[in-house]
Design a protein around this motif. Sequence first.
Motif, PDB file in Angstrom:
ATOM      1  N   ASP A   8       0.858  -1.179   0.000  1.00  0.00           N
ATOM      2  CA  ASP A   8       0.000   0.000   0.000  1.00  0.00           C
ATOM      3  C   ASP A   8       0.902   1.239   0.000  1.00  0.00           C
ATOM      4  O   ASP A   8       1.585   1.519   0.976  1.00  0.00           O
ATOM      5  CB  ASP A   8      -0.895  -0.008   1.234  1.00  0.00           C
ATOM      6  N   LYS A  26       0.161   4.450  -0.086  1.00  0.00           N
ATOM      7  CA  LYS A  26      -0.263   5.531   0.812  1.00  0.00           C
ATOM      8  C   LYS A  26       0.150   5.250   2.259  1.00  0.00           C
ATOM      9  O   LYS A  26       0.650   6.132   2.952  1.00  0.00           O
ATOM     10  CB  LYS A  26      -1.783   5.709   0.721  1.00  0.00           C
ATOM     11  N   LYS A  27      -0.044   4.004   2.722  1.00  0.00           N
ATOM     12  CA  LYS A  27       0.319   3.636   4.090  1.00  0.00           C
ATOM     13  C   LYS A  27       1.803   3.278   4.226  1.00  0.00           C
ATOM     14  O   LYS A  27       2.315   3.166   5.335  1.00  0.00           O
ATOM     15  CB  LYS A  27      -0.515   2.443   4.554  1.00  0.00           C
ATOM     16  N   LYS A  57       3.080  -3.217   3.784  1.00  0.00           N
ATOM     17  CA  LYS A  57       2.440  -4.341   3.125  1.00  0.00           C
ATOM     18  C   LYS A  57       1.104  -4.633   3.801  1.00  0.00           C
ATOM     19  O   LYS A  57       1.000  -4.540   5.027  1.00  0.00           O
ATOM     20  CB  LYS A  57       3.334  -5.564   3.179  1.00  0.00           C
ATOM     21  N   VAL A  58       0.107  -4.965   2.983  1.00  0.00           N
ATOM     22  CA  VAL A  58      -1.222  -5.274   3.498  1.00  0.00           C
ATOM     23  C   VAL A  58      -1.736  -6.531   2.815  1.00  0.00           C
ATOM     24  O   VAL A  58      -1.351  -6.851   1.693  1.00  0.00           O
ATOM     25  CB  VAL A  58      -2.221  -4.112   3.259  1.00  0.00           C
ATOM     26  N   ALA A 101      -4.945  -8.326   1.154  1.00  0.00           N
ATOM     27  CA  ALA A 101      -6.216  -7.931   0.555  1.00  0.00           C
ATOM     28  C   ALA A 101      -6.698  -9.049  -0.362  1.00  0.00           C
ATOM     29  O   ALA A 101      -5.921  -9.893  -0.809  1.00  0.00           O
ATOM     30  CB  ALA A 101      -6.062  -6.636  -0.236  1.00  0.00           C
ATOM     31  N   GLN A 120      -7.967  -4.421  -3.793  1.00  0.00           N
ATOM     32  CA  GLN A 120      -8.564  -3.152  -3.398  1.00  0.00           C
ATOM     33  C   GLN A 120      -8.469  -3.018  -1.886  1.00  0.00           C
ATOM     34  O   GLN A 120      -8.697  -3.981  -1.152  1.00  0.00           O
ATOM     35  CB  GLN A 120     -10.016  -3.113  -3.846  1.00  0.00           C
ATOM     36  N   THR A 121      -8.127  -1.807  -1.424  1.00  0.00           N
ATOM     37  CA  THR A 121      -8.066  -1.547   0.008  1.00  0.00           C
ATOM     38  C   THR A 121      -9.483  -1.434   0.553  1.00  0.00           C
ATOM     39  O   THR A 121     -10.449  -1.336  -0.204  1.00  0.00           O
ATOM     40  CB  THR A 121      -7.312  -0.238   0.321  1.00  0.00           C
ATOM     41  N   THR A 122      -9.598  -1.406   1.869  1.00  0.00           N
ATOM     42  CA  THR A 122     -10.918  -1.284   2.487  1.00  0.00           C
ATOM     43  C   THR A 122     -11.578   0.055   2.171  1.00  0.00           C
ATOM     44  O   THR A 122     -12.794   0.160   2.173  1.00  0.00           O
ATOM     45  CB  THR A 122     -10.819  -1.448   4.016  1.00  0.00           C
ATOM     46  N   ASP A 123     -10.755   1.086   1.875  1.00  0.00           N
ATOM     47  CA  ASP A 123     -11.337   2.382   1.521  1.00  0.00           C
ATOM     48  C   ASP A 123     -11.428   2.583   0.005  1.00  0.00           C
ATOM     49  O   ASP A 123     -11.666   3.690  -0.464  1.00  0.00           O
ATOM     50  CB  ASP A 123     -10.586   3.531   2.197  1.00  0.00           C
ATOM     51  N   ARG A 135      -9.142   2.071  -2.602  1.00  0.00           N
ATOM     52  CA  ARG A 135      -8.003   2.368  -3.469  1.00  0.00           C
ATOM     53  C   ARG A 135      -7.510   1.094  -4.145  1.00  0.00           C
ATOM     54  O   ARG A 135      -7.487   0.033  -3.533  1.00  0.00           O
ATOM     55  CB  ARG A 135      -6.873   3.003  -2.658  1.00  0.00           C
ATOM     56  N   LEU A 193      -4.963  -1.721  -5.729  1.00  0.00           N
ATOM     57  CA  LEU A 193      -3.655  -2.276  -5.407  1.00  0.00           C
ATOM     58  C   LEU A 193      -3.234  -3.204  -6.545  1.00  0.00           C
ATOM     59  O   LEU A 193      -4.072  -3.873  -7.147  1.00  0.00           O
ATOM     60  CB  LEU A 193      -3.725  -3.094  -4.113  1.00  0.00           C
TER      61      LEU A 193
END
Length: 64
Positions: A7, A9-10, A13-14, A16, A39-42, A44, A46
């Motif tokens: 991610d 922006k953050k 690593k995430v 998803a 896709q992120t939870t908000d 965006r 990936l």
Amino acid sequence: MQHQFYDVKKKQKVMAEVVDKVTYKNAKTGRTSYAFKGQTTDGRPLTAFVDQASWEGTDLKKAA
């Protein structure tokens, strides 16, 4: 199927859900790259580039 994405922006690593799999073809060299889309939870997008074996080993259909 879950996959690890980076991610931007953050800046970490995430994990998803993979929602799609795509290929990118380099017109100059003819090289094909394989990627998973997530896709992120908000909401965006990936992208994670993977090897061909991982890409072909998924049960997802390729995006049109």
